[in-house]
Design a protein around this motif. Structure first.
Motif, mmCIF file in Angstrom:
data_model
loop_
_atom_site.group_PDB
_atom_site.id
_atom_site.type_symbol
_atom_site.label_atom_id
_atom_site.label_comp_id
_atom_site.label_asym_id
_atom_site.label_seq_id
_atom_site.Cartn_x
_atom_site.Cartn_y
_atom_site.Cartn_z
ATOM 1 N N THR A 22 0.874 -1.398 0.307
ATOM 2 C CA THR A 22 -0.039 0.154 -0.165
ATOM 3 C C THR A 22 0.666 1.049 -0.290
ATOM 4 N N ILE A 23 0.052 2.388 0.097
ATOM 5 C CA ILE A 23 0.676 3.438 -0.467
ATOM 6 C C ILE A 23 1.508 4.237 0.691
ATOM 7 N N GLU A 24 1.372 3.576 2.155
ATOM 8 C CA GLU A 24 1.301 3.429 3.407
ATOM 9 C C GLU A 24 2.655 3.060 3.816
ATOM 10 N N ASP A 25 3.492 2.366 2.800
ATOM 11 C CA ASP A 25 5.020 0.902 2.766
ATOM 12 C C ASP A 25 5.824 2.252 1.694
ATOM 13 N N LYS A 26 5.441 2.922 1.100
ATOM 14 C CA LYS A 26 6.479 4.100 -0.096
ATOM 15 C C LYS A 26 6.792 5.724 1.058
ATOM 16 N N ARG A 27 7.462 6.444 0.095
ATOM 17 C CA ARG A 27 8.015 7.498 1.148
ATOM 18 C C ARG A 27 7.179 8.504 0.729
ATOM 19 N N PRO A 28 6.080 8.841 1.663
ATOM 20 C CA PRO A 28 5.307 10.153 0.834
ATOM 21 C C PRO A 28 5.953 10.667 -0.364
ATOM 22 N N MET A 29 5.066 11.241 -1.277
ATOM 23 C CA MET A 29 5.770 12.072 -2.928
ATOM 24 C C MET A 29 4.272 13.117 -3.307
ATOM 25 N N THR A 30 6.018 14.188 -3.578
ATOM 26 C CA THR A 30 4.687 15.248 -4.242
ATOM 27 C C THR A 30 5.337 14.740 -6.031
ATOM 28 N N ILE A 31 3.315 15.026 -6.678
ATOM 29 C CA ILE A 31 3.152 14.567 -8.015
ATOM 30 C C ILE A 31 3.117 16.041 -8.616
ATOM 31 N N ASP A 32 4.071 16.999 -8.575
ATOM 32 C CA ASP A 32 3.491 17.834 -9.500
ATOM 33 C C ASP A 32 3.702 17.849 -11.574
ATOM 34 N N VAL A 33 2.453 17.649 -11.588
ATOM 35 C CA VAL A 33 3.217 17.341 -13.109
ATOM 36 C C VAL A 33 1.032 17.268 -13.658
ATOM 37 N N SER A 34 1.452 17.768 -15.024
ATOM 38 C CA SER A 34 -0.578 17.770 -15.574
ATOM 39 C C SER A 34 -0.625 17.155 -16.851
ATOM 40 N N THR A 35 0.321 16.146 -16.742
ATOM 41 C CA THR A 35 -0.510 15.227 -17.843
ATOM 42 C C THR A 35 0.466 14.159 -17.472
ATOM 43 N N ILE A 36 -0.357 13.431 -18.534
ATOM 44 C CA ILE A 36 0.625 11.536 -18.738
ATOM 45 C C ILE A 36 2.157 11.574 -18.830
ATOM 46 N N LEU A 129 -5.243 6.783 -13.059
ATOM 47 C CA LEU A 129 -4.385 7.747 -12.846
ATOM 48 C C LEU A 129 -4.780 9.270 -14.202
ATOM 49 N N TYR A 130 -5.481 8.939 -14.864
ATOM 50 C CA TYR A 130 -5.680 9.818 -15.765
ATOM 51 C C TYR A 130 -6.343 10.705 -14.879
ATOM 52 N N MET A 131 -7.709 10.387 -14.313
ATOM 53 C CA MET A 131 -8.312 11.257 -14.030
ATOM 54 C C MET A 131 -7.504 12.342 -13.127
ATOM 55 N N LYS A 132 -6.690 11.801 -11.984
ATOM 56 C CA LYS A 132 -6.531 11.967 -11.192
ATOM 57 C C LYS A 132 -5.077 13.070 -11.744
ATOM 58 N N VAL A 133 -4.446 12.616 -12.650
ATOM 59 C CA VAL A 133 -3.682 13.964 -13.605
ATOM 60 C C VAL A 133 -3.926 14.449 -14.058
ATOM 61 N N GLU A 134 -4.978 14.243 -14.999
ATOM 62 C CA GLU A 134 -5.405 15.049 -15.924
ATOM 63 C C GLU A 134 -6.971 16.133 -15.174
ATOM 64 N N GLU A 147 -9.625 7.316 -27.278
ATOM 65 C CA GLU A 147 -8.942 7.789 -28.116
ATOM 66 C C GLU A 147 -7.558 7.927 -29.086
ATOM 67 N N GLY A 148 -6.819 7.330 -26.988
ATOM 68 C CA GLY A 148 -4.978 7.156 -27.942
ATOM 69 C C GLY A 148 -4.720 8.294 -27.651
ATOM 70 N N PRO A 149 -3.654 7.938 -27.842
ATOM 71 C CA PRO A 149 -2.200 9.249 -27.822
ATOM 72 C C PRO A 149 -2.311 10.800 -28.558
ATOM 73 N N ALA A 150 -3.295 9.810 -29.387
ATOM 74 C CA ALA A 150 -3.457 11.326 -30.241
ATOM 75 C C ALA A 150 -4.501 12.598 -29.798
ATOM 76 N N SER A 151 -5.216 11.894 -28.399
ATOM 77 C CA SER A 151 -5.905 12.817 -27.434
ATOM 78 C C SER A 151 -4.596 13.922 -26.318
ATOM 79 N N THR A 152 -3.540 14.349 -26.752
ATOM 80 C CA THR A 152 -2.640 14.569 -26.341
ATOM 81 C C THR A 152 -2.238 14.946 -26.581
#
Length: 153
Positions: A22-36, A129-134, A147-152
């Protein structure tokens, strides 16, 4: 051999895979991205682990999931799930990382759960993941992945 997984202690342990990392087994991480496309391997793994509890609930039938219900029906309905996995803008490296984390979570090495993971949990993870990041709704994420990769572009 050290492991961060714990065996499920129940009379049906033969039918339930090991508890996922689970996530509790990992060190906290800040993810500062806006696209996959911006996600690196460690960030991708972290985001999958963030959804471990939700994935476990789907696996156990505690959280509704259309793919889970279709899988339980078997036959053609189950087989058709293989054609409903859409990777959208996820790179091959990201896809490999997601499958690696999922197979480790659900101990798919002996193929007992691999079919389920690849047809149910993999697409559910991609959507999450798509919902969260995008910052998309579930419906938007499903359509954009389709739609695939063309959607980005």
């Amino acid at each position: 051999m050290p492991t961060s997984s714990v065996v499920v202690a129940s009379s049906s342990a033969a039918t339930i895979p090991l508890e996922p990392t689970t996530i509790e087994d990992k060190r906290p991480m800040t993810i500062d991205v806006s696209t996959i496309k911006e996600l690196n391997g460690a960030q991708t793994e972290y985001l999958v682990l963030e959804h471990a509890s939700e994935l476990r609930e789907i696996f156990e039938g505690k959280k509704y999931c259309r793919r889970h219900e279709d899988y339980k029906k078997g036959g053609k309905t189950r087989g058709d799930l293989a054609f409903q996995v859409h990777f959208g803008p996820f790179s091959e490296e990201q896809q490999d990382k997601i499958m690696e984390v999922l197979t480790n979570m659900f101990r798919c090495r002996r193929n007992k759960y691999f079919d389920y993971v690849s047809k149910v949990l993999l697409p559910e993870t991609l959507v999450a993941l798509y919902m969260k990041v995008e910052s998309k709704t579930r419906e938007e994420a499903e359509l954009l992945l389709l739609e695939g990769p063309a959607s980005t572009k």
